[in-house]
Every structure is written in C-alpha cells, then in structure tokens.
Design a protein around this motif. Sequence first.
Motif, mmCIF file in Angstrom:
data_model
loop_
_atom_site.group_PDB
_atom_site.id
_atom_site.type_symbol
_atom_site.label_atom_id
_atom_site.label_comp_id
_atom_site.label_asym_id
_atom_site.label_seq_id
_atom_site.Cartn_x
_atom_site.Cartn_y
_atom_site.Cartn_z
ATOM 1 N N ARG A 285 25.757 -31.396 -4.333
ATOM 2 C CA ARG A 285 25.506 -30.627 -4.958
ATOM 3 C C ARG A 285 26.524 -29.824 -6.498
ATOM 4 N N LEU A 286 27.614 -30.917 -6.602
ATOM 5 C CA LEU A 286 28.394 -30.261 -7.458
ATOM 6 C C LEU A 286 27.703 -31.003 -8.939
ATOM 7 N N THR A 287 27.504 -32.858 -7.961
ATOM 8 C CA THR A 287 26.102 -33.375 -9.200
ATOM 9 C C THR A 287 25.935 -32.763 -10.253
ATOM 10 N N ALA A 288 24.736 -32.386 -8.796
ATOM 11 C CA ALA A 288 23.492 -32.049 -9.567
ATOM 12 C C ALA A 288 23.876 -30.874 -10.867
ATOM 13 N N SER A 289 24.419 -30.258 -10.196
ATOM 14 C CA SER A 289 24.661 -28.869 -11.227
ATOM 15 C C SER A 289 25.767 -29.200 -12.599
ATOM 16 N N PHE A 290 26.564 -30.525 -12.281
ATOM 17 C CA PHE A 290 26.996 -30.848 -13.678
ATOM 18 C C PHE A 290 25.570 -31.278 -14.519
ATOM 19 N N ALA A 291 24.607 -31.745 -13.815
ATOM 20 C CA ALA A 291 24.094 -32.641 -14.816
ATOM 21 C C ALA A 291 23.001 -31.193 -15.094
ATOM 22 N N ALA A 292 22.799 -30.224 -14.988
ATOM 23 C CA ALA A 292 22.242 -29.398 -14.936
ATOM 24 C C ALA A 292 23.266 -28.343 -16.288
ATOM 25 N N LEU A 293 24.304 -28.445 -16.270
ATOM 26 C CA LEU A 293 25.084 -27.941 -17.075
ATOM 27 C C LEU A 293 25.396 -28.972 -18.328
ATOM 28 N N GLU A 294 25.721 -30.589 -17.916
ATOM 29 C CA GLU A 294 25.506 -31.061 -19.751
ATOM 30 C C GLU A 294 24.233 -30.712 -20.002
ATOM 31 N N ALA A 295 23.219 -30.197 -19.322
ATOM 32 C CA ALA A 295 21.889 -29.709 -20.277
ATOM 33 C C ALA A 295 22.458 -28.710 -21.141
ATOM 34 N N HIS A 296 21.982 -27.735 -20.129
ATOM 35 C CA HIS A 296 22.400 -26.747 -21.205
ATOM 36 C C HIS A 296 23.276 -26.907 -21.706
ATOM 37 N N GLU A 297 24.241 -27.341 -22.619
ATOM 38 C CA GLU A 297 25.609 -26.899 -22.769
ATOM 39 C C GLU A 297 24.845 -28.038 -24.338
ATOM 40 N N GLU A 298 24.439 -29.340 -24.148
ATOM 41 C CA GLU A 298 24.043 -30.342 -25.055
ATOM 42 C C GLU A 298 23.057 -29.850 -25.783
ATOM 43 N N ALA A 299 21.844 -28.398 -25.182
ATOM 44 C CA ALA A 299 21.160 -28.444 -26.205
ATOM 45 C C ALA A 299 21.845 -27.463 -26.909
ATOM 46 N N LEU A 300 22.963 -26.332 -26.266
ATOM 47 C CA LEU A 300 23.475 -25.120 -27.463
ATOM 48 C C LEU A 300 24.289 -26.188 -28.637
ATOM 49 N N ARG A 301 25.086 -26.982 -27.897
ATOM 50 C CA ARG A 301 25.473 -27.577 -29.049
ATOM 51 C C ARG A 301 24.479 -28.508 -30.167
ATOM 52 N N GLU A 302 23.577 -28.744 -30.043
ATOM 53 C CA GLU A 302 22.664 -29.210 -31.410
ATOM 54 C C GLU A 302 22.575 -28.572 -32.080
ATOM 55 N N ARG A 303 21.995 -26.965 -31.604
ATOM 56 C CA ARG A 303 22.037 -26.020 -31.925
ATOM 57 C C ARG A 303 22.841 -25.413 -33.039
ATOM 58 N N ILE A 304 24.123 -25.191 -32.221
ATOM 59 C CA ILE A 304 25.035 -25.081 -32.852
ATOM 60 C C ILE A 304 24.962 -26.444 -34.124
ATOM 61 N N LEU B 48 25.653 -23.389 -9.401
ATOM 62 C CA LEU B 48 25.740 -23.634 -10.450
ATOM 63 C C LEU B 48 23.562 -23.967 -10.609
ATOM 64 N N GLU B 49 23.257 -25.134 -9.543
ATOM 65 C CA GLU B 49 22.035 -25.836 -10.074
ATOM 66 C C GLU B 49 21.508 -25.563 -7.995
ATOM 67 N N PRO B 50 20.367 -24.029 -8.420
ATOM 68 C CA PRO B 50 20.127 -23.558 -7.046
ATOM 69 C C PRO B 50 19.644 -24.290 -6.216
ATOM 70 N N GLY B 51 19.068 -25.220 -6.577
ATOM 71 C CA GLY B 51 17.773 -26.383 -5.795
ATOM 72 C C GLY B 51 18.406 -27.462 -5.245
ATOM 73 N N ALA B 52 19.599 -27.603 -5.791
ATOM 74 C CA ALA B 52 20.647 -28.803 -5.231
ATOM 75 C C ALA B 52 20.889 -28.783 -3.953
ATOM 76 N N ARG B 53 20.631 -30.192 -3.067
ATOM 77 C CA ARG B 53 21.015 -29.937 -1.404
ATOM 78 C C ARG B 53 22.105 -30.843 -1.315
ATOM 79 N N GLY B 54 22.917 -31.130 0.062
ATOM 80 C CA GLY B 54 23.730 -32.302 0.370
ATOM 81 C C GLY B 54 24.855 -31.601 0.514
ATOM 82 N N GLY B 55 25.988 -32.020 0.737
ATOM 83 C CA GLY B 55 27.543 -31.700 0.830
ATOM 84 C C GLY B 55 27.594 -31.442 -0.302
ATOM 85 N N ARG B 56 28.838 -30.579 -0.348
ATOM 86 C CA ARG B 56 29.095 -30.140 -2.216
ATOM 87 C C ARG B 56 29.150 -31.235 -2.999
ATOM 88 N N ARG B 57 30.165 -32.718 -3.223
ATOM 89 C CA ARG B 57 29.458 -33.417 -4.146
ATOM 90 C C ARG B 57 28.064 -33.248 -4.276
#
Length: 400
Positions: free
Chosen positions: A288-307, A277-286
């Motif tokens: 990259r998952l950590t970086a992707s979830f950080a980006a996902l949390e920011a995305h979902e938090e912004a939408l939640r606040e909008r709602i 989900l975070e194309p710029g993430a580097r390293g092993g899968r763990r």
Amino acid sequence: MSLDVDVIRSQVPALKSGSARFDAPGGTQTPQPVIDAVAEALAGPLANRGRTTEGERNADDIVTRARGALADLLGVDPRGVVFGRSATQLTYDLSRTLARTWAPGDEVVVTRLDHDSDIRPWVQAAEAVGARVRWADFDPDSGELRPEHLADVLSPRTRLVAVTAASNLIGTRPDVPALAHLAHEAGALLHVDAVHYAAHAAVDLAAWGADTLVCSPYKFLGPHLGVLAARPSFLETLRPDKLLPSSDAVPERFELGTLPYELLAGARAAVDFLAGLEPGARGGRRERLTASFAALEAHEEALRERIERGLADLGGITVHSRAARRTPTLLFTVAGLRPAEVSRHLAAHAVDAPAGSFYAVEASRRLGLGDEGGVRVGLAPYSSAEDVDRLLTALARLPR
C-alpha cells in the motif's frame, strides 16, 4: 488513481491557519491521526520496556510496531531499524563507530550536493583518525550528480561513500544503485541520506544496494526523531559505545537511553497515514505504501510543473533545480532582490517559502549562491493547486 487532496488537508489541523505552505522540506505539518497516536501513548500507562506490567507492555508494543512500520517504509528487516534523536545524531554515531576501522591513508568520499549532516560527521570522523577526505562534485549547471563524478574520486583505499538520495536544496535524485555499485566495486560501504527522498518516493534499501541509510519522520508527516536502517547482519559487525547494563542486542545496542515512546507511536501512525493516501491500494502495508507513493509522485510532479511554468512566465526568476530526476523541490532567485526579501514578501501574502542554504552549504556555494542560498519551494501530500496559484500571484506582486 489520484490523491484526494481535500481529504488529506482536512486531516491536517495546522492548515487551518490559512497559509499556503511550501516549507515541507524543512518539516511537514502533522495529520490528526499522528497527533492522536502521540497523545494516546502519553495517556496510557508507560514504563521501561518489558512484558510484566501494563506500562511495560505498552512501551514494548509501541517500539515493536514502530520498527515494523519503518521497516515497511524502508524495505528492511525490523531488526535493522534503529531509532535516535535525529538523522544528524545517528549519522554522527555511525561515523564514529565506523571510523574505528579506518587508518591513516584510508579514504572517505562525500559529495558537494549533500546536506551538511551527511558531510561534516564523515569529514570529522576521518580527520580524527588521519583518513583522507575526497570530494565528489556535481554539475552546477544541470544540478546532476552523475556516476562519473563518484568514479573520479574512488580508489582502492576508499572505505566509505556518503551520498544523498535527493538533495534537500535543489531536489536532484542521483542514481543511487549505480553509485552503490561503484562504491562496492571499490570495496567501500555506501551510506545514503534519505531524509529528503523518503518524503516523496518509495525507499528500498536492498534495491538501492546501500549498506546504511537515515531518514527523519518529521519530513513525512511524523514527529521529530531520526531513523537509521541497515541489514541486521551488518549491524551485528559494529560495536558502538554503550552503557554496560544496556542491551547488546541489535538494534538496541545503538539506541542510547530510553526511547521516546510517544514519538515512536507517532512515527508508526505517520507511516500508516502514508499507506492510506491511495484508498484503492490493496495488500500489506509495504504494498500500500508503494501504491501511495506512486500516486503522491504523480500529484507532486503535476504541481511542480505548474510552478515551473508559472515562474517561467513571470520572468526575472532563475530556477536552480534542473536535474532530470528530482523531487518537487525548487530553489530560485529573483533578479535584483535578496532571497530573504522575497521570502518576507511571500510571508506577508500568507505564503510560507523560506530562504537560505538549508544546511546544504556546500551545494549552495557550488551553485554560486554563497551561504545566502535562494528561496525554496517544496511540496507535500497536502499541497494543492490553489496553493500554487497563491504562490505565483504573490510572486507576480514582487516590487521590481
């Protein structure tokens, strides 16, 4: 970096139906790479696991790769990953196995915030051996489950505490490490229902201090199955019921019958999709998952606040998701209308937001909503600002 939602959405065929989907807490839609992985597994030779024939090797490799993927997702050793039909089934199996070590007078703690799959298995297992069930409450006004709520019901006889990492009804994210510390100080095990949490934030069993957890890949873009995770050394201490010829090795001793290889292939693909989900993430899968979830949390938090801003502007709507730390999951009711009526109205406007208590019946009752519950709006990686605007527009057209 932010998620490229358009790219994510282009890989989810079900979104072509045109509905704005807010039903992700009940199960997400499936990306094409996950669909392809399931189909590929079914198209190739498959047999019972082994290393002699191609079919045996395919099956064995699928299981090994799936364990590795889920281990990276959950921060555990692959030997501590158990697969089952569902999180509910795995919790029942675990509760019955652990209950063999309980005696009359022992105590088990469950919370009123939880999904019933993290309540009833423990309650029924305790009742079967004469153990006492104690209930940890939460604050219905704030939606918070605080450490003191658990401390109030712990005792030297507590054998296990079962708690959610995130409420599937109102999104509350309790302080799991603090709860684990309290449970262990009392000499008890801590079991965590991470089914809802794992779809929105990085999971780390060791950092949480939990002894066991369960999750469900179909909540995070994968197929329908369940996962139990624990330290292999802990699993070694448990003796579940099993068939005589089946393996006694960990984790296989907990897996009843032949595993659904195609679903495991899909689960591995879902984890890999999340890791990308975070194309710029580097390293092993763990990593990259950590970086992707950080980006996902920011995305979902912004939408939640909008709602939340939009719901406040509409008026006549009560939002019951109020905890300081919560997932992008909102439960609300509309004055003068039953939740099912609101849900049907939204569906008529191609907005999918179901109504109910969603098996969190104790929490719904504690909130004063009875078994009817409310309307639940939940986000996923493919949720967009346009989806949110369609939701708010449809709600503005409710008959009052």
